[in-house]
Design a protein around this motif. Structure first.
Motif, PDB file in Angstrom:
ATOM      1  N   ASP A 104       2.608  -0.661   5.285  1.00 16.82           N
ATOM      2  CA  ASP A 104       2.114  -1.744   4.451  1.00 16.82           C
ATOM      3  C   ASP A 104       1.141  -2.559   5.319  1.00 16.82           C
ATOM      4  O   ASP A 104       0.160  -2.016   5.788  1.00 16.82           O
ATOM      5  CB  ASP A 104       3.273  -2.571   3.901  1.00 16.82           C
ATOM      6  CG  ASP A 104       4.100  -1.756   2.904  1.00 16.82           C
ATOM      7  OD1 ASP A 104       3.493  -1.144   2.015  1.00 16.82           O
ATOM      8  OD2 ASP A 104       5.337  -1.721   3.026  1.00 16.82           O
ATOM      9  N   PHE A 105       1.434  -3.814   5.589  1.00  6.93           N
ATOM     10  CA  PHE A 105       0.572  -4.619   6.449  1.00  6.93           C
ATOM     11  C   PHE A 105       1.299  -4.955   7.749  1.00  6.93           C
ATOM     12  O   PHE A 105       2.517  -4.753   7.850  1.00  6.93           O
ATOM     13  CB  PHE A 105       0.127  -5.879   5.709  1.00  6.93           C
ATOM     14  CG  PHE A 105      -0.740  -5.592   4.509  1.00  6.93           C
ATOM     15  CD1 PHE A 105      -2.001  -5.036   4.670  1.00  6.93           C
ATOM     16  CD2 PHE A 105      -0.291  -5.862   3.223  1.00  6.93           C
ATOM     17  CE1 PHE A 105      -2.807  -4.756   3.576  1.00  6.93           C
ATOM     18  CE2 PHE A 105      -1.088  -5.585   2.126  1.00  6.93           C
ATOM     19  CZ  PHE A 105      -2.352  -5.022   2.301  1.00  6.93           C
ATOM     20  N   PRO A 106       0.599  -5.450   8.759  1.00 10.74           N
ATOM     21  CA  PRO A 106       1.249  -5.688  10.054  1.00 10.74           C
ATOM     22  C   PRO A 106       2.491  -6.579  10.002  1.00 10.74           C
ATOM     23  O   PRO A 106       3.385  -6.425  10.828  1.00 10.74           O
ATOM     24  CB  PRO A 106       0.129  -6.352  10.878  1.00 10.74           C
ATOM     25  CG  PRO A 106      -1.123  -5.765  10.327  1.00 10.74           C
ATOM     26  CD  PRO A 106      -0.864  -5.651   8.852  1.00 10.74           C
ATOM     27  N   HIS A 107       2.564  -7.486   9.041  1.00 13.32           N
ATOM     28  CA  HIS A 107       3.704  -8.415   9.011  1.00 13.32           C
ATOM     29  C   HIS A 107       4.899  -7.888   8.232  1.00 13.32           C
ATOM     30  O   HIS A 107       5.985  -8.480   8.311  1.00 13.32           O
ATOM     31  CB  HIS A 107       3.268  -9.757   8.403  1.00 13.32           C
ATOM     32  CG  HIS A 107       2.922  -9.674   6.950  1.00 13.32           C
ATOM     33  ND1 HIS A 107       1.746  -9.121   6.491  1.00 13.32           N
ATOM     34  CD2 HIS A 107       3.615 -10.061   5.843  1.00 13.32           C
ATOM     35  CE1 HIS A 107       1.714  -9.189   5.180  1.00 13.32           C
ATOM     36  NE2 HIS A 107       2.827  -9.742   4.757  1.00 13.32           N
ATOM     37  N   ASN A 108       4.736  -6.790   7.463  1.00 11.58           N
ATOM     38  CA  ASN A 108       5.842  -6.379   6.597  1.00 11.58           C
ATOM     39  C   ASN A 108       6.107  -4.876   6.564  1.00 11.58           C
ATOM     40  O   ASN A 108       6.745  -4.387   5.630  1.00 11.58           O
ATOM     41  CB  ASN A 108       5.607  -6.893   5.168  1.00 11.58           C
ATOM     42  CG  ASN A 108       4.389  -6.257   4.506  1.00 11.58           C
ATOM     43  OD1 ASN A 108       3.608  -5.561   5.143  1.00 11.58           O
ATOM     44  ND2 ASN A 108       4.228  -6.504   3.214  1.00 11.58           N
ATOM     45  N   THR A 109       5.625  -4.124   7.562  1.00  6.72           N
ATOM     46  CA  THR A 109       5.897  -2.687   7.607  1.00  6.72           C
ATOM     47  C   THR A 109       7.298  -2.457   8.167  1.00  6.72           C
ATOM     48  O   THR A 109       7.594  -2.819   9.314  1.00  6.72           O
ATOM     49  CB  THR A 109       4.843  -1.957   8.460  1.00  6.72           C
ATOM     50  OG1 THR A 109       3.579  -2.066   7.802  1.00  6.72           O
ATOM     51  CG2 THR A 109       5.192  -0.490   8.639  1.00  6.72           C
ATOM     52  N   PRO A 145       0.802  -1.223   0.000  1.00 10.33           N
ATOM     53  CA  PRO A 145       0.000   0.000   0.000  1.00 10.33           C
ATOM     54  C   PRO A 145       0.839   1.279   0.000  1.00 10.33           C
ATOM     55  O   PRO A 145       0.434   2.284  -0.572  1.00 10.33           O
ATOM     56  CB  PRO A 145      -0.817  -0.114   1.296  1.00 10.33           C
ATOM     57  CG  PRO A 145      -0.858  -1.573   1.595  1.00 10.33           C
ATOM     58  CD  PRO A 145       0.446  -2.121   1.122  1.00 10.33           C
ATOM     59  N   SER A 146       2.019   1.235   0.629  1.00  9.01           N
ATOM     60  CA  SER A 146       2.856   2.429   0.719  1.00  9.01           C
ATOM     61  C   SER A 146       3.376   2.886  -0.639  1.00  9.01           C
ATOM     62  O   SER A 146       3.781   4.038  -0.804  1.00  9.01           O
ATOM     63  CB  SER A 146       4.042   2.175   1.661  1.00  9.01           C
ATOM     64  OG  SER A 146       4.879   1.144   1.160  1.00  9.01           O
ATOM     65  N   ILE A 147       3.392   1.997  -1.616  1.00 10.07           N
ATOM     66  CA  ILE A 147       3.789   2.349  -2.981  1.00 10.07           C
ATOM     67  C   ILE A 147       2.555   2.544  -3.863  1.00 10.07           C
ATOM     68  O   ILE A 147       2.456   3.502  -4.634  1.00 10.07           O
ATOM     69  CB  ILE A 147       4.707   1.260  -3.585  1.00 10.07           C
ATOM     70  CG1 ILE A 147       5.969   1.094  -2.733  1.00 10.07           C
ATOM     71  CG2 ILE A 147       5.063   1.603  -5.029  1.00 10.07           C
ATOM     72  CD1 ILE A 147       6.824   2.340  -2.642  1.00 10.07           C
ATOM     73  N   PHE A 148       1.614   1.626  -3.737  1.00 13.89           N
ATOM     74  CA  PHE A 148       0.447   1.630  -4.612  1.00 13.89           C
ATOM     75  C   PHE A 148      -0.398   2.897  -4.457  1.00 13.89           C
ATOM     76  O   PHE A 148      -0.726   3.567  -5.447  1.00 13.89           O
ATOM     77  CB  PHE A 148      -0.407   0.397  -4.320  1.00 13.89           C
ATOM     78  CG  PHE A 148      -1.633   0.274  -5.175  1.00 13.89           C
ATOM     79  CD1 PHE A 148      -1.538  -0.035  -6.516  1.00 13.89           C
ATOM     80  CD2 PHE A 148      -2.907   0.467  -4.643  1.00 13.89           C
ATOM     81  CE1 PHE A 148      -2.664  -0.151  -7.314  1.00 13.89           C
ATOM     82  CE2 PHE A 148      -4.041   0.355  -5.417  1.00 13.89           C
ATOM     83  CZ  PHE A 148      -3.921   0.044  -6.752  1.00 13.89           C
ATOM     84  N   LEU A 149      -0.757   3.264  -3.216  1.00 15.05           N
ATOM     85  CA  LEU A 149      -1.631   4.419  -3.004  1.00 15.05           C
ATOM     86  C   LEU A 149      -0.982   5.736  -3.428  1.00 15.05           C
ATOM     87  O   LEU A 149      -1.633   6.567  -4.084  1.00 15.05           O
ATOM     88  CB  LEU A 149      -2.089   4.467  -1.544  1.00 15.05           C
ATOM     89  CG  LEU A 149      -3.010   3.321  -1.103  1.00 15.05           C
ATOM     90  CD1 LEU A 149      -3.358   3.441   0.373  1.00 15.05           C
ATOM     91  CD2 LEU A 149      -4.287   3.287  -1.942  1.00 15.05           C
ATOM     92  N   PRO A 150       0.304   6.007  -3.101  1.00 10.49           N
ATOM     93  CA  PRO A 150       0.924   7.241  -3.611  1.00 10.49           C
ATOM     94  C   PRO A 150       1.017   7.288  -5.136  1.00 10.49           C
ATOM     95  O   PRO A 150       0.890   8.372  -5.724  1.00 10.49           O
ATOM     96  CB  PRO A 150       2.319   7.212  -2.967  1.00 10.49           C
ATOM     97  CG  PRO A 150       2.129   6.460  -1.700  1.00 10.49           C
ATOM     98  CD  PRO A 150       1.149   5.373  -2.061  1.00 10.49           C
ATOM     99  N   CYS A 151       1.240   6.142  -5.779  1.00 11.35           N
ATOM    100  CA  CYS A 151       1.266   6.140  -7.253  1.00 11.35           C
ATOM    101  C   CYS A 151      -0.100   6.510  -7.825  1.00 11.35           C
ATOM    102  O   CYS A 151      -0.191   7.223  -8.842  1.00 11.35           O
ATOM    103  CB  CYS A 151       1.699   4.763  -7.766  1.00 11.35           C
ATOM    104  SG  CYS A 151       3.449   4.418  -7.540  1.00 11.35           S
ATOM    105  N   VAL A 152      -1.146   6.025  -7.161  1.00 10.45           N
ATOM    106  CA  VAL A 152      -2.500   6.403  -7.562  1.00 10.45           C
ATOM    107  C   VAL A 152      -2.676   7.917  -7.412  1.00 10.45           C
ATOM    108  O   VAL A 152      -3.274   8.575  -8.279  1.00 10.45           O
ATOM    109  CB  VAL A 152      -3.540   5.645  -6.697  1.00 10.45           C
ATOM    110  CG1 VAL A 152      -4.922   6.250  -6.856  1.00 10.45           C
ATOM    111  CG2 VAL A 152      -3.564   4.169  -7.073  1.00 10.45           C
ATOM    112  N   MET A 153      -2.148   8.487  -6.334  1.00 10.46           N
ATOM    113  CA  MET A 153      -2.240   9.939  -6.118  1.00 10.46           C
ATOM    114  C   MET A 153      -1.609  10.716  -7.263  1.00 10.46           C
ATOM    115  O   MET A 153      -2.178  11.697  -7.762  1.00 10.46           O
ATOM    116  CB  MET A 153      -1.526  10.336  -4.817  1.00 10.46           C
ATOM    117  CG  MET A 153      -2.211   9.960  -3.541  1.00 10.46           C
ATOM    118  SD  MET A 153      -1.226  10.515  -2.128  1.00 10.46           S
ATOM    119  CE  MET A 153      -1.344  12.303  -2.294  1.00 10.46           C
TER     120      MET A 153
END
Length: 518
Positions: free
Chosen positions: A251-256, A130-138
């Protein structure tokens, strides 16, 4: 961060200190899937004995990192989506030769693109960072929004607004999915409210920023009309924020990566314990998540509830036009749009905090809907300036119901993650489809009272009230069935959480002792 947000976050932190009730404590050690039991034991070992203090610190850190970032992004998201309403008060329609219902169609076409990609992109978010995907959408939507300043015709507006809806579609549902991956059900409504309140604040800021830009560039600076500068400036300022968001969003709880191993373990433990099921993002089937979502009757109930609310809340796209019916000039009209949005934002926060505190959704949604219903009735009934302005404040309080209903969806359709991703995306996409027809509720010919639009808003708000009642009744039914199954297991097998209650819980993907929030 503002003092208001700090106070809100401080209030949230206090919730981490709450002791479980006797009922909650009694269900915390019941049936757990064997594989999950081992996972919990491993995570507890990593977390160590000082869990209470560590959990408070973790929640505080999440609040300070995630919430302000999502609020700022959502303000920019809504500005880039709704600034066309402010631009309309300039010379947009004249300069691009819009006439009749063409402006309404331009508003509607955005949501066609918005709906088409929603479910797919939220399923994709379940598998990517999410930390890459959502900013790219922005960055994508900022670029398209800035290009709106170059539109010259009706056809150009159709193309740009369709593409804008297409690239904006992943953000809101993706943000709700991200929040639901980190927060427990007693924390989620207030977090969604603190994020969603940004849309109301953008309504307030949008009027102020719009007046500043339209006023400053009113003399065709560089030969470019003021309304064009509005799109260019608000689009461009989004891009540097997107770049910063890549380093802030989790990202998610297991990989942030910006959490320690101990914090990641605790973040996973909190979510697993609540459902007694592990959220395995890598291995879960997207196809199964899709089919699980659409087999759940609760999905359709909450969707129709949200669709009805969003239809009535579609007045937001025309709010400057509605306020203009008070008879004031452009500057005063834009300034008068600010207080109703601020009241709406504060009401949403208060409603969702109260909903989390009391672990109750139904009553909080109903209060917001009834207030909005009265507001629409007043607006349809009188042209008195004071009464109409009060009605405009009341009608925007419908957002308190909308934000609380979102948390209802996230906790009712929460497991597994793929199902949650599909459910949230479907509800968001196909409730926002309302804008493809609600944009025709307010033709210029029906002004200044806009009786047609207000009458339809009354009807859809009433429909939302009906489905709020239906949804509560269905979740109460589920809780009773789980309770009955546990009692039968106790009588037959000598324990709760036996074969019958487990089979029923598997059907709804919850623990046999889990109770749906009503």
């Amino acid at each position: 961060m503002s003092d208001e947000i700090k106070q809100s976050v401080s209030h949230i932190e206090d919730a981490a200190d709450e002791k479980p009730t006797i009922e909650e404590a009694s269900t915390a050690e019941v049936f757990i899937e064997p594989s999950v039991d081992a996972k919990i034991a491993t995570l507890k070992e990593i977390v160590g004995p000082d869990r209470v203090a560590l959990e408070k610190k973790l929640v505080r850190r999440l609040d300070y990192m995630i919430l302000p970032a999502l609020q700022i992004i959502y303000i920019l998201n809504y500005l880039d989506r709704t600034n066309i309403g402010t631009a309309r008060l300039g010379t947009l329609e004249e300069d691009t030769n819009l006439h009749g219902t063409q402006y309404n169609t331009v508003i509607a076409i955005f949501f066609v693109g918005y709906v088409l990609m929603q479910v797919f992109t939220n399923l994709l978010l379940n598998k990517v960072r999410p930390s890459i995907f959502l900013p790219c959408v922005m960055i994508c939507w900022a670029t398209v929004s800035a290009c709106s300043g170059a539109v010259q015709s009706y056809g150009g507006w159709i193309a740009v607004r369709f593409i804008l809806g297409f690239v904006e579609s992943p953000f809101f549902a993706g943000s709700v999915f991200l929040l639901s991956s980190w927060y427990t059900k007693k924390e989620l409504a207030s977090r969604i409210a603190l994020m969603y309140v940004a849309s109301q604040m953008s309504g307030a800021f949008g009027g102020l920023i719009g007046e500043a830009i339209l006023g400053r560039f009113s003399h065709d600076n560089l030969g470019i009309a003021a309304w064009r500068w509005l799109f260019i400036i608000e689009g461009v300022i989004t891009i540097p924020v997107a770049i910063c968001a890549m380093f802030i969003l989790p990202d998610f709880p297991h990989n942030t990566k910006w959490l320690s191993e101990q914090e990641r373990a605790l973040a996973q433990l909190r979510i697993i314990e609540e459902a007694n099921r592990e959220d395995n993002y890598e291995t879960q089937s997207l196809k199964k998540g899709f089919t699980d979502a659409f087999k759940d009757p609760a999905l359709y109930m909450i969707w129709i509830l949200q669709l009805s609310i969003c239809t009535a809340a579609g007045v937001n796209a025309y709010f400057p036009t509605i306020v203009q019916t008070l008879g004031y000039g452009r500057t005063k009209t834009l300034l008068l749009t600010v207080p109703p949005w601020i009241v709406s934002a504060l009401w949403s926060i208060a409603t969702c905090f109260s909903s989390d505190k009391h672990k109750e959704r139904f009553g909080h949604i109903m209060v917001s809907l009834v207030i909005a219903l009265v507001g629409f009735i007043i607006a349809a009934s009188t042209m008195n300036i004071a009464a109409r302005y009060v009605s405009m404040i009341m009608m925007l309080m419908i957002y308190g119901g909308l934000t609380t209903a979102w948390s209802w969806a996230s906790t009712t359709l929460s497991r597994p993650p793929a199902k949650r991703a599909v459910s949230i995306a479907f509800i968001n996409a196909f409730s926002n489809i309302s804008s493809t027809y609600s944009s025709y509720f307010y033709p210029k010919s029906s002004g200044p009272r806009y009786l047609q639009g207000m009458a339809l808003n009354i009807g859809f708000t009433a429909l939302a009230i009906v489905f709020t009642i239906i949804t509560k009744a269905y979740l109460v039914y589920r809780n009773k069935k789980l309770q009955q199954a546990n009692e039968e297991d106790l009588a037959v097998e000598g324990k709760r959480g036996g074969s019958k209650s487990t089979a029923l819980a598997d059907k709804w993907y919850c623990d046999p002792h889990y109770r749906f929030t009503t």
